[in-house]
Enzyme design. Structure first.
Site, PDB file in Angstrom:
ATOM      1  N   ILE A  83      43.334  78.745 -85.532  1.00  0.00           N
ATOM      2  CA  ILE A  83      42.440  79.595 -84.752  1.00  0.00           C
ATOM      3  C   ILE A  83      42.387  79.151 -83.294  1.00  0.00           C
ATOM      4  CG2 ILE A  83      40.000  80.167 -84.428  1.00  0.00           C
ATOM      5  CD1 ILE A  83      39.766  80.185 -87.515  1.00  0.00           C
ATOM      6  N   ASN A 101      35.604  74.613 -81.235  1.00  0.00           N
ATOM      7  CA  ASN A 101      36.308  75.128 -82.406  1.00  0.00           C
ATOM      8  C   ASN A 101      36.599  74.081 -83.469  1.00  0.00           C
ATOM      9  OD1 ASN A 101      38.106  77.028 -83.917  1.00  0.00           O
ATOM     10  ND2 ASN A 101      39.686  75.631 -83.184  1.00  0.00           N
ATOM     11  N   TYR A 120      29.752  71.068 -95.518  1.00  0.00           N
ATOM     12  CA  TYR A 120      30.423  72.021 -94.633  1.00  0.00           C
ATOM     13  C   TYR A 120      29.528  73.231 -94.377  1.00  0.00           C
ATOM     14  CZ  TYR A 120      33.943  75.226 -92.784  1.00  0.00           C
ATOM     15  OH  TYR A 120      34.630  76.119 -91.995  1.00  0.00           O
ATOM     16  N   LYS A 170      27.747  74.312 -90.792  1.00  0.00           N
ATOM     17  CA  LYS A 170      28.034  75.583 -90.135  1.00  0.00           C
ATOM     18  C   LYS A 170      26.768  76.422 -89.972  1.00  0.00           C
ATOM     19  CE  LYS A 170      32.393  75.003 -89.365  1.00  0.00           C
ATOM     20  NZ  LYS A 170      32.915  74.947 -87.982  1.00  0.00           N
ATOM     21  N   ILE A 199      40.847  82.730 -93.356  1.00  0.00           N
ATOM     22  CA  ILE A 199      41.857  83.027 -92.353  1.00  0.00           C
ATOM     23  C   ILE A 199      43.138  82.292 -92.736  1.00  0.00           C
ATOM     24  CG2 ILE A 199      42.473  82.857 -89.917  1.00  0.00           C
ATOM     25  CD1 ILE A 199      40.183  84.814 -90.472  1.00  0.00           C
ATOM     26  N   THR A 212      45.427  80.450 -91.728  1.00  0.00           N
ATOM     27  CA  THR A 212      45.964  79.437 -90.831  1.00  0.00           C
ATOM     28  C   THR A 212      47.079  78.696 -91.555  1.00  0.00           C
ATOM     29  OG1 THR A 212      44.413  77.763 -91.605  1.00  0.00           O
ATOM     30  CG2 THR A 212      43.698  79.146 -89.759  1.00  0.00           C
TER      31      THR A 212
END
Length: 269
Positions: free
Chosen positions: A18, A90, A158, A162, A191, A193
Site C-alpha cells: 500500500i 502507513n 492488531y 487500529k 488487499i 499486497t
C-alpha cells in the site's frame, strides 16, 4: 496530472504494498515524495524507479518502533524538500502466531503492536505538525483497518491498535483543524499486497472474495487512490473521517452469502 503538485509527502512503510502504490501515485500527480521504510534498500529502489519515471522521490531509513527514527525521517523530508505538507502514517504490523485471543495473546506482542501501529501515528504527527503549521497547513493520513471496526477470533492487539488509530485520527483533526491541518484515515479490507498473496493460502483469499459485495479482492492501488484524494485539495473539507475501502465486505448481514446459496439450491430443486 498535478493533483498534488507542489506538495511534499512522507510515506512511512513505503517500500512495498500500500505504501509503495501510494508513493507512486503521489509522485505521478506532482508531489515530492520521501519513502521511509525499515527496508532501506527497498525504499531506495522504489525512489529510483519513481525518479526514472520523471517523479521526484528520496528514501530514508525509518524504524516505526523508535521515536528518534520517526523524528529523523520527518526532519530528512524537511531538509531535502524544504517542508512537509503530507504525512502518510502507513506502517503497521500483525502477527498471527502471537496475536491471539484474549486468553492466549502474548502480552509482549500486545505492547509491540500497540507501539508500532498506534504510537507511531502519534509520534509522526507530533513531529510533522509544527512544520505543517509553518507551511500554512497540511494533510495527515493514517492507515487504519477494518479490524478497527469489526472483531475477529484472533489479532486482538492488531484490532485494538487500529481502533486507536481511528479515534486518534479524530483527535488530531479536532486539535489542529484551525491550523488548516486535516487528518483522515483509510481502513482497508483484504488487499492483495505481495505479503498477503505470499502468506495467505488461495482458499483463504477465496473466502474473503466470497463475502465481498464486489466480485474481487482489493489491490494496493485501491488504497493508493484514496490516499491521493485525501492528500489533495479535492478533499479540503474532509477531516476526522476514516474511509472504508473494503469492497463491501462488511456492509451486509453476514448470512447473506449462505442465504443466496440456499436460494440458488432451492431453485434447482
Amino acid at each position: 496530472m498535478g493533483r498534488v503538485e507542489g506538495k511534499v509527502a512522507l510515506v512511512t512503510g513505503g517500500a512495498s504494498g500500500i505504501g509503495l502504490a501510494s508513493a507512486q501515485l503521489l509522485a505521478k500527480e506532482g508531489a515530492k515524495v520521501v519513502i521511509g521504510d525499515f527496508n532501506l534498500d527497498g525504499a531506495k529502489e522504489a525512489a529510483e524507479a519513481i525518479n526514472k519515471e520523471g517523479g521526484n522521490a528520496s528514501a530514508v531509513f525509518l524504524d516505526a518502533s523508535k521515536e528518534e527514527s520517526i523524528k529523523e525521517a520527518v526532519e530528512f523530508t524537511v531538509k531535502t524538500y524544504g517542508t512537509i505538507t503530507v504525512l502518510f502514517n502507513n506502517v503497521g504490523l500483525t502477527n498471527l502466531q502471537k496475536d491471539l485471543d484474549v486468553l492466549n495473546i502474548d502480552l509482549d506482542e500486545w505492547d509491540r503492536l500497540i507501539n508500532v501501529n498506534a504510537k507511531s501515528v502519534l509520534i509522526g504527527s507530533r513531529y510533522a505538525i509544527p512544520y505543517m503549521k509553518e507551511a500554512g497547513g497540511g494533510s495527515i493520513i493514517n492507515t487504519a483497518s477494518m479490524a478497527g471496526f469489526a472483531s475477529d477470533a484472533i489479532r486482538t492487539a492488531y484490532g485494538a491498535s487500529k481502533a486507536a488509530v481511528i479515534h486518534l485520527t479524530k483527535y488530531i483533526a479536532t486539535q489542529y483543524g484551525q491550523d488548516n491541518i486535516r487528518c483522515n484515515g483509510v481502513a482497508p479490507g483484504l488487499i492483495l499486497t505481495p505479503a498477503a498473496e505470499r502468506n495467505m493460502p488461495p482458499q483463504v483469499l477465496d473466502i474473503f472474495k466470497k463475502f465481498n459485495a464486489l466480485p474481487y479482492n482489493g489491490a494496493p492501488e485501491d488504497i493508493g487512490y484514496t490516499v491521493l484524494f485525501l492528500a489533495s485539495d479535492e478533499s479540503k473539507y474532509i477531516t476526522g473521517q476514516t474511509i472504508q475501502v473494503e469492497g463491501g465486505h462488511y456492509i451486509a448481514n453476514p448470512s447473506i452469502t449462505d442465504f443466496n446459496d440456499f436460494m440458488a439450491q432451492a431453485k434447482q430443486n
